[in-house]
Design a protein around this motif. Structure first.
Motif, PDB file in Angstrom:
ATOM      1  N   LYS A  20       0.838  -1.173  -0.050  1.00 54.79           N
ATOM      2  CA  LYS A  20      -0.093  -0.093  -0.058  1.00 54.79           C
ATOM      3  C   LYS A  20       0.862   1.217   0.126  1.00 54.79           C
ATOM      4  CE  LYS A  20      -2.955   1.886   3.262  1.00 54.79           C
ATOM      5  NZ  LYS A  20      -3.575   1.803   4.685  1.00 54.79           N
TER       6      LYS A  20
ATOM      7  N   SER B 182       1.956   5.234   0.771  1.00 52.47           N
ATOM      8  CA  SER B 182       1.704   5.952   1.728  1.00 52.47           C
ATOM      9  C   SER B 182       1.796   7.433   1.519  1.00 52.47           C
ATOM     10  CB  SER B 182       2.690   5.617   2.927  1.00 52.47           C
ATOM     11  OG  SER B 182       2.493   6.694   3.959  1.00 52.47           O
TER      12      SER B 182
ATOM     13  N   TYR C  95       2.855   9.444   3.573  1.00 48.12           N
ATOM     14  CA  TYR C  95       4.188   9.957   4.343  1.00 48.12           C
ATOM     15  C   TYR C  95       5.170   9.926   3.693  1.00 48.12           C
ATOM     16  CZ  TYR C  95       0.881  10.359   8.410  1.00 48.12           C
ATOM     17  OH  TYR C  95       0.108  10.624   9.214  1.00 48.12           O
ATOM     18  N   SER C  96       5.168   9.090   2.420  1.00 51.17           N
ATOM     19  CA  SER C  96       6.546   8.992   1.782  1.00 51.17           C
ATOM     20  C   SER C  96       6.973  10.261   1.173  1.00 51.17           C
ATOM     21  CB  SER C  96       6.044   7.832   0.510  1.00 51.17           C
ATOM     22  OG  SER C  96       6.051   6.696   1.050  1.00 51.17           O
TER      23      SER C  96
ATOM     24  N   GLU D 274       2.743  -1.596   4.119  1.00 46.95           N
ATOM     25  CA  GLU D 274       3.028  -0.296   3.173  1.00 46.95           C
ATOM     26  C   GLU D 274       4.383  -0.008   2.876  1.00 46.95           C
ATOM     27  OE1 GLU D 274       1.313   3.002   5.329  1.00 46.95           O
ATOM     28  OE2 GLU D 274      -0.321   1.545   6.299  1.00 46.95           O
ATOM     29  N   GLU D 275       4.440   0.703   1.628  1.00 45.73           N
ATOM     30  CA  GLU D 275       5.755   1.303   1.671  1.00 45.73           C
ATOM     31  C   GLU D 275       5.899   2.562   2.155  1.00 45.73           C
ATOM     32  OE1 GLU D 275       8.787   0.792  -1.952  1.00 45.73           O
ATOM     33  OE2 GLU D 275       7.278   2.393  -2.695  1.00 45.73           O
ATOM     34  N   ARG D 276       6.728   2.844   2.649  1.00 45.18           N
ATOM     35  CA  ARG D 276       7.336   4.190   3.263  1.00 45.18           C
ATOM     36  C   ARG D 276       8.600   4.724   2.925  1.00 45.18           C
ATOM     37  NH1 ARG D 276       3.778   5.774   8.061  1.00 45.18           N
ATOM     38  NH2 ARG D 276       2.082   4.441   7.857  1.00 45.18           N
TER      39      ARG D 276
ATOM     40  N   TYR E 113      11.210   7.155   3.329  1.00 43.44           N
ATOM     41  CA  TYR E 113      11.581   7.738   4.479  1.00 43.44           C
ATOM     42  C   TYR E 113      13.174   8.595   4.321  1.00 43.44           C
ATOM     43  CZ  TYR E 113       7.564   6.744   7.477  1.00 43.44           C
ATOM     44  OH  TYR E 113       6.204   6.710   8.213  1.00 43.44           O
TER      45      TYR E 113
ATOM     46  N   PRO F 112       2.223   0.293  10.554  1.00 39.50           N
ATOM     47  CA  PRO F 112       2.550   1.487  11.707  1.00 39.50           C
ATOM     48  C   PRO F 112       2.520   0.503  12.809  1.00 39.50           C
ATOM     49  CG  PRO F 112       0.668   1.756   9.856  1.00 39.50           C
ATOM     50  CD  PRO F 112       1.292   0.364   9.628  1.00 39.50           C
TER      51      PRO F 112
ATOM     52  N   PRO G 169       1.610   7.955  13.746  1.00 38.97           N
ATOM     53  CA  PRO G 169       1.672   7.189  12.506  1.00 38.97           C
ATOM     54  C   PRO G 169       2.980   7.170  11.578  1.00 38.97           C
ATOM     55  CG  PRO G 169       0.266   9.353  12.295  1.00 38.97           C
ATOM     56  CD  PRO G 169       0.741   9.084  13.707  1.00 38.97           C
TER      57      PRO G 169
ATOM     58  N   ILE H 262       6.902   3.050  12.184  1.00 36.98           N
ATOM     59  CA  ILE H 262       6.766   1.857  11.801  1.00 36.98           C
ATOM     60  C   ILE H 262       7.768   0.721  12.503  1.00 36.98           C
ATOM     61  CG2 ILE H 262       5.613   2.813   9.470  1.00 36.98           C
ATOM     62  CD1 ILE H 262       8.269   1.772   8.195  1.00 36.98           C
TER      63      ILE H 262
END
Lengths: 207, 324
Positions: B64, B66, B68-69, B135-137, B139, B157, B209, B212
């Motif tokens: 999924k 994100s 936030y990415s 999820e893919e984040r 960062y 998360p 959030p 992770i």
């Protein structure tokens, strides 16, 4: 004989360039790893320190082995030490500070380990300048006194290394050990040992 | 440009057995035989698996995306897997890549949950992760040593996982403990750090959030050298807060003592938020070198996550030693 010396000098000169060649090719081929600036900074610093210690080892080695010709290579080793230290400073000035003088000065003033390293670098400059034959002649006895600063410089360099490691002090400890050994040798171990056994005997007598 | 739309019937690249594995099928059968025989003597080795080879890392399937990415371009897989601080394998940046893959046994893996919660217990890695969607984040990752990377983590998360353990009202902090096993982590034979490595977060930081539990990078399971099979990623803090190879989660009332604060309290604190205005006692934190580039760039407050996390620290003087 003179010809042999010249060839040997060329040989030592080329040997001293090997680390530079290795560094350059490591950066170009990617063998230096994902952070080549860090690699260059560590390598140039370490080679500066190694060659400095090697320079200091020349005269005790000469004394221990009796090979008088060793002294002929000392100046070149010292100048190569200076060369690698210059590279080390350049990596810092160019890549860490993009040659911004205010930010270089701020870093030197604020960070004790950088201050100590810079001090060692600055002290090396007069030694490099006075390394020529004519300077040696001109300074006479004062030349020797001036060049004794190389021990202080080596101590500052080892301290600089010590101050920047996070927890692993093994490597700087090795350099500190080598420097300590060189300093001890400078005290003329023969005389020193004689003195020590004499004083031991006295202690024993007192006991 | 020719765009090839995959048909439903196509074999997905992830389903194809890679050549290297195919070629090693005999080796695999032999190993399987050995393991079967060995399991009669020592049943706990039955499913033991290391990550000897990066090519063997399994694909984690659909992820999924994100919000936030970051859209900054990520560092290469090679950067991420060859330049690591993982002192359990040595001090060199290349030590983890050289030693971790063959030594760290990621299967079986379990995480012990203790302390102030309603559902303590030992949870198998699979049970911990399975109920959640991966999820893919992507960062930013900023090390306290002033280098940084951009890393496409795969994770879940932290809040979703921690909530399942039902922390009580007394759970004000969470402590995270890394594996302690000198057989698998040889540098633990030396007392260079007080092992095992410990980290901690305030409960609201852990429940944020952005925090992770990461189980992979670049769509594949976590390489050993990056802290397989499960690690923390807390992107607004210095990298040492994001501890690896997690085996224990403890909810506590008191602030836990993290390893770096324990060994050098004059240099490291508990919070360790990325802050360009508060220098490390020995070096500046104002700028950082993004791995892969020669020059430095400015470090951002909270590593660029100010908008998301600044409220957690309202009223705290982040310059004071107490909140380093």
């Amino acid at each position: 004989m003179v010809r042999g010396l010249l060839l040997a000098k060329i040989g030592v000169f080329l040997l001293c360039l090997i680390p530079l060649v290795i560094m350059g090719s490591a950066v170009v081929t990617g063998a230096a790893g994902p952070n080549p600036v860090e690699y260059l900074s560590h390598e140039t610093g370490q080679w500066g320190l190694r060659l400095l210690l090697l320079t200091l080892a020349v005269s005790p080695l000469r004394r221990l082995t009796g090979w008088a010709w060793l002294i002929r290579f000392r100046r070149m080793l010292g100048l190569f030490a200076f060369f690698y230290v210059c590279c080390h400073f350049l990596v810092f000035a160019v890549f860490d500070h993009s040659l911004g003088l205010p930010s270089i000065l701020e870093d030197i003033v604020k960070r004790p380990y950088i201050l100590v390293g810079t001090l060692a670098f600055l002290l090396l400059i007069p030694l490099a300048i006075t390394s020529t034959n004519s300077m040696m002649r001109r300074l006479g006895r004062r030349w020797k006194a001036l060049h004794r600063f190389s021990y202080l410089i080596a101590a500052l360099a080892v301290l600089h290394f010590f101050m920047l490691v996070k927890v692993d002090t093994r490597e700087p400890l090795i350099y500190a050990g080598v420097l300590a050994a060189l300093l001890l040798l400078r005290l003329r171990p023969g005389q020193w040992l004689a003195r020590r056994t004499a004083s031991r005997r006295e202690v024993q007598k007192e006991a | 440009m020719l765009i090839r739309r995959p048909r439903r019937s196509d074999v997905k690249p992830s389903e194809i057995t890679s050549e290297s594995i195919y070629r090693r099928r005999r080796e695999f059968m032999k190993a399987a035989g050995t393991i079967a025989a060995g399991s009669l003597l020592a049943p706990q080795w039955l499913f033991s698996r290391t990550l000897d080879d990066l090519e063997q890392l399994r694909d984690l399937g659909e992820l999924k995306p994100s919000p936030y990415s970051t859209d900054e371009s990520p560092n290469s897989f090679s950067d991420i897997t060859t330049y690591n601080n993982f002192y359990e394998y040595g001090f060199g940046k290349d030590d983890p890549a050289r030693h971790a893959p063959g030594l760290l046994r990621v299967e079986p893996w379990s995480v012990e949950v203790t302390g102030e919660c309603e559902k303590p217990g030992t949870y198998a890695f699979e049970d911990l992760v399975k109920p959640h969607r991966l999820e893919e984040r992507i960062y930013r990752f900023r090390c306290v040593e002033a280098w940084s990377m951009v890393i496409p983590w795969v994770g879940i998360p932290m809040v979703n996982v921690l909530k399942r353990f039902q922390p009580t009202s007394r759970a004000r902090y969470v402590e995270f403990v890394t594996l302690m096993d000198p057989e698998q982590m040889p540098a633990q034979r030396r007392p260079s750090l007080p092992w095992p490595y410990r980290e901690g977060l305030r409960i609201d930081e852990a429940m944020h959030p952005l925090s992770i539990f990461a189980v992979g990078v670049y769509g594949k399971e976590m390489p050993a050298q990056n802290g397989a099979p499960i690690r923390l990623v807390v992107p607004w803090k210095y990298g040492f807060k994001s501890s690896k190879s997690l085996v224990k989660i403890r909810f506590t009332e008191e602030q836990p003592l993290n390893t770096w604060q324990q060994i050098t309290p004059e240099e490291y604190g508990f919070y360790a938020n990325v802050n360009p205005e508060v220098d490390h006692p020995r070096w500046s934190q104002a700028r950082e070198r993004r791995v892969g580039s020669f020059f430095r760039q400015s470090t951002q407050m909270f590593n660029g996550y100010r908008e998301e996390v600044a409220h957690l620290y309202r009223g705290m003087d982040l310059r004071s030693r107490e909140y380093w």
